[in-house]
Scaffold this motif. Sequence first.
Motif, mmCIF file in Angstrom:
data_model
loop_
_atom_site.group_PDB
_atom_site.id
_atom_site.type_symbol
_atom_site.label_atom_id
_atom_site.label_comp_id
_atom_site.label_asym_id
_atom_site.label_seq_id
_atom_site.Cartn_x
_atom_site.Cartn_y
_atom_site.Cartn_z
ATOM 1 N N TYR A 30 -1.741 -31.570 -13.083
ATOM 2 C CA TYR A 30 -0.699 -31.348 -11.981
ATOM 3 C C TYR A 30 -0.944 -31.909 -10.774
ATOM 4 O O TYR A 30 -0.230 -32.710 -10.014
ATOM 5 N N TYR A 86 3.866 -33.735 -18.143
ATOM 6 C CA TYR A 86 5.060 -33.040 -17.583
ATOM 7 C C TYR A 86 6.136 -34.093 -17.109
ATOM 8 O O TYR A 86 5.790 -34.932 -16.463
ATOM 9 N N GLU A 107 6.811 -27.897 -12.513
ATOM 10 C CA GLU A 107 5.615 -27.559 -13.053
ATOM 11 C C GLU A 107 4.720 -26.685 -12.377
ATOM 12 O O GLU A 107 4.159 -26.071 -12.766
#
Length: 95
Positions: A56, A79, A86
């Motif tokens: 991320y 994602y 997220e």
Amino acid sequence: MLTFEKFSTSVALAFPPPELSVLLESLWWDKKGDWQKAHDLIDHLQDAKSAHVHAYLHRKEKDLWNARYWYNRAKKPAYIGSLDDEWEELVKTYL
């Protein structure tokens, strides 16, 4: 027990709540706008959960090649949604 709402509002404080795991502390600092501190907390960790947060952070940095590498290490698909979505999903997952 810390809820998502309490975690989210704690970002207004100067320091993270002491009971946070390293994963949540990383996400806390990220939300505070300190990407480097968030990254430094997990950069050296090798477990799948840390790799998930690491992915991320690199996606947020717009280093998509590196993000894909860490999603693979986490055994998670890259994602597709927004960074905010997220972040929220990661916090809720690791609370």
